[in-house]
Design a protein around this motif. Structure first.
Motif, PDB file in Angstrom:
ATOM      1  N   ILE A 178      11.663   9.209  -1.626  1.00 19.60           N
ATOM      2  CA  ILE A 178      10.175   9.308  -1.636  1.00 19.60           C
ATOM      3  C   ILE A 178       9.893   9.603  -0.296  1.00 19.60           C
ATOM      4  O   ILE A 178      10.225   9.209   0.675  1.00 19.60           O
ATOM      5  N   ASP A 179       9.095  10.709  -0.244  1.00 20.10           N
ATOM      6  CA  ASP A 179       8.352  11.118   1.202  1.00 20.10           C
ATOM      7  C   ASP A 179       7.237  10.054   1.346  1.00 20.10           C
ATOM      8  O   ASP A 179       6.105   9.966   0.844  1.00 20.10           O
ATOM      9  N   LEU A 180       7.669   8.974   2.285  1.00 21.00           N
ATOM     10  CA  LEU A 180       6.762   8.002   2.521  1.00 21.00           C
ATOM     11  C   LEU A 180       5.384   8.535   3.383  1.00 21.00           C
ATOM     12  O   LEU A 180       4.309   7.775   3.249  1.00 21.00           O
ATOM     13  N   GLU A 181       5.299   9.510   3.913  1.00 28.00           N
ATOM     14  CA  GLU A 181       4.207  10.146   4.556  1.00 28.00           C
ATOM     15  C   GLU A 181       3.302  10.810   3.700  1.00 28.00           C
ATOM     16  O   GLU A 181       2.204  11.210   4.011  1.00 28.00           O
ATOM     17  N   ASP A 182       3.828  10.909   2.610  1.00 30.38           N
ATOM     18  CA  ASP A 182       2.880  11.543   1.522  1.00 30.38           C
ATOM     19  C   ASP A 182       2.779  10.644   0.299  1.00 30.38           C
ATOM     20  O   ASP A 182       2.974  10.776  -0.913  1.00 30.38           O
ATOM     21  N   THR A 183       2.613   9.413   0.619  1.00 25.39           N
ATOM     22  CA  THR A 183       2.582   8.338  -0.568  1.00 25.39           C
ATOM     23  C   THR A 183       1.369   7.501  -0.459  1.00 25.39           C
ATOM     24  O   THR A 183       0.696   7.125   0.542  1.00 25.39           O
ATOM     25  N   LEU A 184       0.714   7.131  -1.685  1.00 31.08           N
ATOM     26  CA  LEU A 184      -0.127   6.181  -1.747  1.00 31.08           C
ATOM     27  C   LEU A 184       0.480   4.950  -2.367  1.00 31.08           C
ATOM     28  O   LEU A 184       1.159   4.950  -3.255  1.00 31.08           O
ATOM     29  N   PHE A 185       0.250   3.792  -1.648  1.00 28.37           N
ATOM     30  CA  PHE A 185       0.760   2.606  -2.135  1.00 28.37           C
ATOM     31  C   PHE A 185      -0.160   1.735  -3.036  1.00 28.37           C
ATOM     32  O   PHE A 185      -1.199   1.501  -2.131  1.00 28.37           O
ATOM     33  N   ILE A 186       0.046   1.275  -3.976  1.00 23.06           N
ATOM     34  CA  ILE A 186      -0.897   0.412  -4.672  1.00 23.06           C
ATOM     35  C   ILE A 186      -0.065  -0.893  -4.879  1.00 23.06           C
ATOM     36  O   ILE A 186       0.836  -1.121  -5.373  1.00 23.06           O
ATOM     37  N   VAL A 187      -0.901  -1.788  -4.156  1.00 23.91           N
ATOM     38  CA  VAL A 187      -0.173  -3.043  -4.203  1.00 23.91           C
ATOM     39  C   VAL A 187      -0.891  -4.127  -5.180  1.00 23.91           C
ATOM     40  O   VAL A 187      -2.062  -4.159  -5.210  1.00 23.91           O
ATOM     41  N   ILE A 188      -0.256  -4.736  -6.163  1.00 24.45           N
ATOM     42  CA  ILE A 188      -0.815  -5.348  -7.265  1.00 24.45           C
ATOM     43  C   ILE A 188      -0.378  -6.467  -7.547  1.00 24.45           C
ATOM     44  O   ILE A 188       0.855  -6.837  -7.634  1.00 24.45           O
ATOM     45  N   SER A 189      -1.122  -7.479  -7.278  1.00 23.49           N
ATOM     46  CA  SER A 189      -0.588  -8.896  -7.578  1.00 23.49           C
ATOM     47  C   SER A 189      -2.151  -9.806  -7.861  1.00 23.49           C
ATOM     48  O   SER A 189      -3.048  -9.838  -7.166  1.00 23.49           O
ATOM     49  N   LYS A 190      -1.941 -10.290  -9.086  1.00 25.12           N
ATOM     50  CA  LYS A 190      -3.156 -10.939  -9.557  1.00 25.12           C
ATOM     51  C   LYS A 190      -3.608 -12.202  -8.707  1.00 25.12           C
ATOM     52  O   LYS A 190      -4.425 -12.387  -8.158  1.00 25.12           O
ATOM     53  N   SER A 191      -2.467 -13.030  -8.378  1.00 25.16           N
ATOM     54  CA  SER A 191      -2.691 -14.215  -7.675  1.00 25.16           C
ATOM     55  C   SER A 191      -2.781 -13.713  -5.944  1.00 25.16           C
ATOM     56  O   SER A 191      -3.505 -14.559  -5.323  1.00 25.16           O
ATOM     57  N   GLY A 192      -2.253 -12.638  -5.769  1.00 31.13           N
ATOM     58  CA  GLY A 192      -2.190 -12.238  -4.396  1.00 31.13           C
ATOM     59  C   GLY A 192      -1.069 -12.982  -3.398  1.00 31.13           C
ATOM     60  O   GLY A 192      -1.246 -12.227  -2.372  1.00 31.13           O
ATOM     61  N   THR A 193      -0.169 -13.617  -4.074  1.00 30.49           N
ATOM     62  CA  THR A 193       0.850 -14.304  -3.347  1.00 30.49           C
ATOM     63  C   THR A 193       2.282 -14.158  -3.929  1.00 30.49           C
ATOM     64  O   THR A 193       3.170 -14.840  -3.767  1.00 30.49           O
ATOM     65  N   THR A 194       2.241 -13.338  -4.701  1.00 33.32           N
ATOM     66  CA  THR A 194       3.605 -13.038  -5.549  1.00 33.32           C
ATOM     67  C   THR A 194       4.708 -12.699  -4.429  1.00 33.32           C
ATOM     68  O   THR A 194       4.352 -11.749  -3.673  1.00 33.32           O
ATOM     69  N   ILE A 195       5.634 -13.446  -4.410  1.00 34.96           N
ATOM     70  CA  ILE A 195       6.539 -13.361  -3.354  1.00 34.96           C
ATOM     71  C   ILE A 195       7.208 -12.128  -3.271  1.00 34.96           C
ATOM     72  O   ILE A 195       7.415 -11.235  -2.328  1.00 34.96           O
ATOM     73  N   GLU A 196       7.632 -11.601  -4.730  1.00 35.04           N
ATOM     74  CA  GLU A 196       8.477 -10.264  -4.592  1.00 35.04           C
ATOM     75  C   GLU A 196       7.601  -9.114  -4.241  1.00 35.04           C
ATOM     76  O   GLU A 196       8.191  -8.306  -3.431  1.00 35.04           O
ATOM     77  N   THR A 197       6.510  -9.024  -4.390  1.00 33.18           N
ATOM     78  CA  THR A 197       5.503  -7.912  -4.380  1.00 33.18           C
ATOM     79  C   THR A 197       5.319  -7.982  -2.783  1.00 33.18           C
ATOM     80  O   THR A 197       5.348  -6.981  -2.118  1.00 33.18           O
ATOM     81  N   VAL A 198       4.975  -9.164  -2.404  1.00 31.06           N
ATOM     82  CA  VAL A 198       4.538  -9.172  -0.745  1.00 31.06           C
ATOM     83  C   VAL A 198       5.899  -8.794  -0.026  1.00 31.06           C
ATOM     84  O   VAL A 198       5.790  -8.224   1.047  1.00 31.06           O
ATOM     85  N   SER A 199       6.948  -9.328  -0.529  1.00 28.05           N
ATOM     86  CA  SER A 199       8.332  -8.995   0.049  1.00 28.05           C
ATOM     87  C   SER A 199       8.465  -7.512   0.399  1.00 28.05           C
ATOM     88  O   SER A 199       8.793  -6.888   1.296  1.00 28.05           O
ATOM     89  N   ILE A 200       8.167  -6.749  -0.701  1.00 28.34           N
ATOM     90  CA  ILE A 200       8.533  -5.600  -0.853  1.00 28.34           C
ATOM     91  C   ILE A 200       7.514  -4.699  -0.075  1.00 28.34           C
ATOM     92  O   ILE A 200       7.851  -3.717   0.935  1.00 28.34           O
TER      93      ILE A 200
END
Length: 402
Positions: free
Chosen positions: A99-121
Motif C-alpha cells: 500500500i502506498d501510505l502517502e496515498d491512503t486514507l485511514f479509517i479508524v473504527i472502534s465503538k468503545s474507542g479503546t479496542t487494543i487491536e485497533t489502537v495497536s495497529i
C-alpha cells in the motif's frame, strides 16, 4: 399468597413479533434503514486518496468486507479498500508493504474507542506516516477516548450510535462510509435492507420465512445445534465470516433459566467444500442444518472452452458450458443429494443478482433472524459477556508483564 416463577413455556410467534416491534425503540440497528446519508456521501466525495485502509476488528470490519468482497468484481471502483484487523505482525507488514501510505486514507473504527487491536495497529501506522486531518477519519461513539483523540487533532469523526452493537453496525457509518468512499451505492444498500425490513414488519414473505426458520432452529436445537451456511460463490466468503460472528456472538448465551444456549455457525464455500465438508454433512452425525445460498445471475459469461485434452475426451460434454451455469448446477446437485436423504434439514436462498440491494437484503434478513432466534431462546442477542473476561485478563497481563 405470593407467587414468583421463572417458568418459560414456548413463546408464540405473535409474542415474538410484538417483542421485536418493541425492540425498535431501543435497539438501533432496526432503524438504520431509515437514515439520511448525505453527510456520508459528501465526505466520501471529498476523498482523493486511492487507497482506503480500514483499521478495526470484528464488527468494525466483517460486514464491510462482506459487501465489498461480494460487489468489487462487478463494479468499476477507482479506489481500493484494505483491512488491517489482526495483530499478527506478518499480516500487518505484508499488507502495508503493498500500500502506498502517502496515498491512503485511514479509517479508524472502534465503538468503545479503546479496542487494543485497533489502537495497536493505528500506533504502528503513526510510526510510518503522519496521521492527521488530511488522511484520517474516525468512526466511534461520541463520548469515547478515540473521539477525544479525533477532536484534539481536528480529525473528522462519524458516530456509532450507542444502541447499535458492533456486529449489527454494517448499515451505520461503520460500513456505509468506507463503502461510499470506494464507489459503492450506499443508498441502494439501504434500499435493499429496507426491503427486508418492510417485508418483515408488514408480515409478508420475510416474516414468514424468518419466524418459521427461527422456531425450527430453537425447537430442534438439541438435535440440530450446528447451522451450516453453504454459499455457492467465492464472493460470499466474506458474508460467511460475518454470519459466523453475528450468529456465534449473539446466540451463544446463558438464558434466564441459567441454561447454556447456542447454535454453532459454520460457513463453507461451494463447490470447494463439496470435496471436503460435504462428506461430514452427508454421512456424519445428524446434528446439522444446511442453508444453501445460490447466486442466480453472476453477470459473467465465461465459458469452458472447447479444448481437446488427450485422454480426457469423455468429459467433452462440458465444452462451451458457462462457469456460472456449472456452479449453479453443482449447487442444485448438492441440494438434491441432501434432500434425497430425508433427514437433514435444508433450505435454499437464491440471490437474484450481484448488486447492492441483494447483498444488503440478505444481511439484514440474517440480522432479523438472529434477533428472532434470541427471542425464542430467551436470551439477549446484543451483549457479549463471554468475551469481556478475556479483555480484562489481557489488559492486566499487558500492564503487569513489562
Amino acid at each position: 399468597m405470593q407467587y414468583q416463577h421463572n417458568f418459560n413455556p414456548s413463546i408464540s410467534d405473535e409474542d415474538v413479533f410484538t417483542q421485536i416491534q418493541a425492540e425498535r425503540e431501543h435497539i438501533g440497528y432496526y432503524n438504520l434503514v431509515h437514515q439520511e446519508t448525505s453527510a456520508l456521501k459528501e465526505y466520501a466525495s471529498s476523498v482523493n486518496q486511492k487507497n482506503i485502509v480500514v483499521i478495526g476488528i470484528g464488527g468494525s470490519t466483517l460486514g464491510t468486507y462482506a459487501i465489498y468482497k461480494f460487489l468489487k468484481y462487478s463494479k468499476n471502483l477507482t479506489k481500493k479498500l484494505h483491512f488491517l484487523e489482526t495483530t499478527d505482525p506478518i499480516d500487518i507488514q505484508s499488507k502495508i508493504k503493498n500500500i502506498d501510505l502517502e496515498d491512503t486514507l485511514f479509517i479508524v473504527i472502534s465503538k468503545s474507542g479503546t479496542t487494543i487491536e485497533t489502537v495497536s495497529i493505528f500506533k504502528y501506522i503513526n510510526s510510518l506516516v503522519t496521521c492527521d486531518k488530511n488522511n484520517s477519519v474516525v468512526i466511534t461513539e461520541s463520548d469515547s477516548k478515540l473521539n477525544e483523540y479525533a477532536k484534539a487533532n481536528n480529525i473528522k469523526s462519524f458516530e456509532i450510535p450507542k444502541n447499535v452493537g458492533g456486529r449489527f453496525s454494517v448499515f451505520s457509518a461503520v460500513g456505509l462510509l468506507p463503502l461510499a468512499i470506494v464507489g459503492i451505492d450506499i443508498d441502494e444498500l439501504l434500499f435493499g435492507a429496507k426491503t427486508a425490513y418492510d417485508s418483515f414488519f408488514n408480515k409478508e414473505d420475510t416474516y414468514e420465512r424468518i419466524v418459521k426458520k427461527a422456531r425450527f432452529f430453537v425447537e430442534y436445537k438439541n438435535s440440530f445445534n450446528i447451522n451450516v451456511l453453504f454459499s455457492y460463490s467465492s464472493r460470499l466468503d466474506g458474508f460467511n465470516n460475518w454470519y459466523i460472528q453475528l450468529w456465534g456472538e449473539s446466540l451463544g448465551k446463558v438464558d434466564i433459566n441459567s441454561t447454556r444456549q447456542g447454535l454453532t455457525p459454520i460457513g463453507i464455500i461451494g463447490p470447494i467444500d463439496q470435496h471436503s465438508f460435504l462428506q461430514l454433512i452427508v454421512e456424519g452425525r445428524r446434528d446439522k442444518t444446511v442453508t444453501v445460498i445460490k447466486v442466480n445471475d453472476f453477470e459473467n459469461n465465461l465459458k469452458i472452452p472447447q479444448v481437446e485434452l488427450r485422454g480426457l475426451e469423455e468429459l467433452n460434454y462440458i465444452d462451451n458450458i458457462e462457469f456460472a451455469y456449472l456452479i449453479n448446477k453443482q449447487a442444485d446437485a448438492t441440494i438434491e443429494s441432501i434432500r434425497n436423504l430425508g433427514d437433514i434439514p435444508c433450505d435454499v436462498i437464491t440471490i437474484d443478482r450481484v448488486s447492492e440491494r441483494s447483498i444488503a437484503a440478505l444481511m439484514y434478513e440474517y440480522e432479523l433472524l438472529t434477533s428472532v432466534c434470541a427471542k425464542f431462546m430467551y436470551i439477549d442477542a446484543y451483549n457479549q459477556p463471554g468475551v469481556e473476561a478475556g479483555k480484562v485478563i489481557l489488559k492486566e497481563k499487558l500492564q503487569t508483564g513489562r
